[in-house]
Design a protein around this motif. Structure first.
Motif: not given
Length: 114
Positions: A73-88, A57-68
């Motif tokens: 999401a904007r900061v992740g796309q700007e700073r992480m690039g391809e790593m964020y796409q993999n996470l998304a 549950f807490f893994y899902g909560l963390l993933m939903v919070f970060v990705l939604e």
């Protein structure tokens, strides 16, 4: 049931003897002593089976919070690039873990209170 099977397989004494076959007997005795005193460790398969849904549950909560979250999401796309796409790509897994882990945790709490 699956968690119980994994727990029994990982913490059984016989696989430890096979694994430490080439090691010193002192290390094997220390490991076996730890196994024999497992009652003192207080981690039983039942406790592990109760705790695991909360991790899901807490893994899902963390993933939903970060990705939604639009800001994250904007900061992740700007700073992480391809790593964020993999996470998304794991967004659907995050939602599944959020709902399944939440329902599973609620079920465990419900049945433990009876």
């Amino acid at each position: 049931m699956l968690v119980r099977f994994i727990f029994d397989e990982l913490y059984a004494v016989e696989p430890l003897k096979t694994f430490y076959h080439g090691s010193s007997s002192r290390q094997l005795n220390r490991t076996l002593t730890l196994w024999q005193s497992s009652d003192k460790l207080l981690m039983t398969p039942e406790k592990l089976d109760f705790i695991f849904p909360f991790f899901v549950f807490f893994y899902g909560l963390l993933m939903v919070f970060v990705l939604e979250n639009p800001y994250l999401a904007r900061v992740g796309q700007e700073r992480m690039g391809e790593m964020y796409q993999n996470l998304a790509r794991h967004k659907s897994l995050g939602w599944v873990c959020f709902f399944v882990g939440g329902l599973w945790s609620a079920q465990n709490v419900w049945y433990s209170s009876l």
